[in-house]
Enzyme design. Sequence first.
Site, PDB file in Angstrom:
ATOM      1  N   HIS A 269      -6.810  -5.831   2.278  1.00 32.08           N
ATOM      2  CA  HIS A 269      -5.675  -5.259   3.008  1.00 32.08           C
ATOM      3  C   HIS A 269      -5.153  -6.329   3.970  1.00 32.08           C
ATOM      4  O   HIS A 269      -5.931  -6.882   4.765  1.00 32.08           O
ATOM      5  CB  HIS A 269      -6.110  -4.069   3.861  1.00 32.08           C
ATOM      6  CG  HIS A 269      -6.664  -2.894   3.114  1.00 32.08           C
ATOM      7  ND1 HIS A 269      -5.954  -1.724   2.932  1.00 32.08           N
ATOM      8  CD2 HIS A 269      -7.866  -2.693   2.517  1.00 32.08           C
ATOM      9  CE1 HIS A 269      -6.702  -0.850   2.265  1.00 32.08           C
ATOM     10  NE2 HIS A 269      -7.868  -1.416   1.999  1.00 32.08           N
TER      11      HIS A 269
ATOM     12  N   HIS B  41      -9.931  -5.463  -3.283  1.00 29.21           N
ATOM     13  CA  HIS B  41      -8.600  -5.638  -2.695  1.00 29.21           C
ATOM     14  C   HIS B  41      -8.765  -6.003  -1.235  1.00 29.21           C
ATOM     15  O   HIS B  41      -9.655  -5.491  -0.546  1.00 29.21           O
ATOM     16  CB  HIS B  41      -7.755  -4.371  -2.842  1.00 29.21           C
ATOM     17  CG  HIS B  41      -8.435  -3.114  -2.408  1.00 29.21           C
ATOM     18  ND1 HIS B  41      -9.385  -2.470  -3.177  1.00 29.21           N
ATOM     19  CD2 HIS B  41      -8.331  -2.383  -1.260  1.00 29.21           C
ATOM     20  CE1 HIS B  41      -9.813  -1.393  -2.541  1.00 29.21           C
ATOM     21  NE2 HIS B  41      -9.203  -1.328  -1.362  1.00 29.21           N
TER      22      HIS B  41
ATOM     23  N   ASP C 132       0.851  -1.191   0.000  1.00 22.61           N
ATOM     24  CA  ASP C 132       0.000   0.000   0.000  1.00 22.61           C
ATOM     25  C   ASP C 132       0.890   1.245   0.000  1.00 22.61           C
ATOM     26  O   ASP C 132       1.885   1.316   0.726  1.00 22.61           O
ATOM     27  CB  ASP C 132      -0.922  -0.009   1.233  1.00 22.61           C
ATOM     28  CG  ASP C 132      -2.052   0.991   1.103  1.00 22.61           C
ATOM     29  OD1 ASP C 132      -3.216   0.549   0.999  1.00 22.61           O
ATOM     30  OD2 ASP C 132      -1.780   2.212   1.105  1.00 22.61           O
TER      31      ASP C 132
ATOM     32  N   ASN D 243     -12.820  -3.431   2.383  1.00 25.16           N
ATOM     33  CA  ASN D 243     -13.835  -2.381   2.385  1.00 25.16           C
ATOM     34  C   ASN D 243     -14.686  -2.511   1.123  1.00 25.16           C
ATOM     35  O   ASN D 243     -14.159  -2.807   0.051  1.00 25.16           O
ATOM     36  CB  ASN D 243     -13.162  -1.004   2.417  1.00 25.16           C
ATOM     37  CG  ASN D 243     -12.314  -0.806   3.660  1.00 25.16           C
ATOM     38  OD1 ASN D 243     -12.723  -1.163   4.758  1.00 25.16           O
ATOM     39  ND2 ASN D 243     -11.119  -0.260   3.498  1.00 25.16           N
TER      40      ASN D 243
HETATM   41  P1  AMP Z   1      -9.857   1.298   0.227  1.00 26.33           P
HETATM   42  O1  AMP Z   1     -10.375   2.405   1.064  1.00 26.33           O
HETATM   43  O2  AMP Z   1     -10.050  -0.051   0.869  1.00 26.33           O
HETATM   44  O3  AMP Z   1     -10.394   1.351  -1.186  1.00 26.33           O
HETATM   45  O4  AMP Z   1      -8.290   1.489   0.169  1.00 26.33           O
HETATM   46  C1  AMP Z   1      -7.563   1.806  -0.971  1.00 26.33           C
HETATM   47  C2  AMP Z   1      -6.106   1.723  -0.610  1.00 26.33           C
HETATM   48  O5  AMP Z   1      -5.345   1.813  -1.800  1.00 26.33           O
HETATM   49  C3  AMP Z   1      -5.605   2.805   0.329  1.00 26.33           C
HETATM   50  O6  AMP Z   1      -5.050   2.191   1.500  1.00 26.33           O
HETATM   51  C4  AMP Z   1      -4.541   3.536  -0.484  1.00 26.33           C
HETATM   52  O7  AMP Z   1      -3.459   3.944   0.301  1.00 26.33           O
HETATM   53  C5  AMP Z   1      -4.147   2.492  -1.496  1.00 26.33           C
HETATM   54  N1  AMP Z   1      -3.616   2.993  -2.746  1.00 26.33           N
HETATM   55  C6  AMP Z   1      -4.127   3.960  -3.553  1.00 26.33           C
HETATM   56  N2  AMP Z   1      -3.376   4.117  -4.648  1.00 26.33           N
HETATM   57  C7  AMP Z   1      -2.358   3.217  -4.557  1.00 26.33           C
HETATM   58  C8  AMP Z   1      -1.243   2.885  -5.387  1.00 26.33           C
HETATM   59  N3  AMP Z   1      -1.015   3.511  -6.546  1.00 26.33           N
HETATM   60  N4  AMP Z   1      -0.411   1.901  -4.962  1.00 26.33           N
HETATM   61  C9  AMP Z   1      -0.621   1.267  -3.805  1.00 26.33           C
HETATM   62  N5  AMP Z   1      -1.662   1.528  -2.977  1.00 26.33           N
HETATM   63  C10 AMP Z   1      -2.515   2.492  -3.349  1.00 26.33           C
END
Ligand code: AMP
Length: 120
Positions: free
Chosen positions: A107, A105, A35, A92
């Site tokens: 986490h 995704h 992340d 989420n």
């Molecule tokens: P969510 O709220 O579950 O959709 O979380 C999306 C996650 O994607 C967040 O923790 C962000 O920090 C992460 N994120 C967004 N863009 C990128 C990226 N280019 N590479 C890695 N992680 C990302």
Amino acid sequence: MDFVYDDQNIFAKILRGEIPNQTVFENDHALAFRDVYPQAPVHVLVIPKGPYMSLDHFARDASAEEQVAFMQAIAEVCRLEGVEDGFRAVANAREDGVQEVPHYHLHILGGRNLGRMLAK
Ligand code: AMP
């Protein structure tokens, strides 16, 4: 429920190689990468390579092969990241789940005690 996948989301761009990522593990149907804003010493996102918006979409429509490969990727991430003391897996979904990126995704968070699950 209709799941309409937007292929302009940032993880779709990562899968197409348009945006770089820090890959931790990859197999035929799943990719795991760090992340960009880590919330814990270990913060890895595991995503399917197929066009699924959310966990319930993936669980409903992904093939058995895709689902097994996804679970195997989780096992590899846990092994490679050394989270023997424990971890948290969070998915989420949509508005109430505060999902920012509309590509499913999971986490994987660890490397410290994460406290209780929800702050409120
Ligand atoms: P969510 O709220 O579950 O959709 O979380 C999306 C996650 O994607 C967040 O923790 C962000 O920090 C992460 N994120 C967004 N863009 C990128 C990226 N280019 N590479 C890695 N992680 C990302």
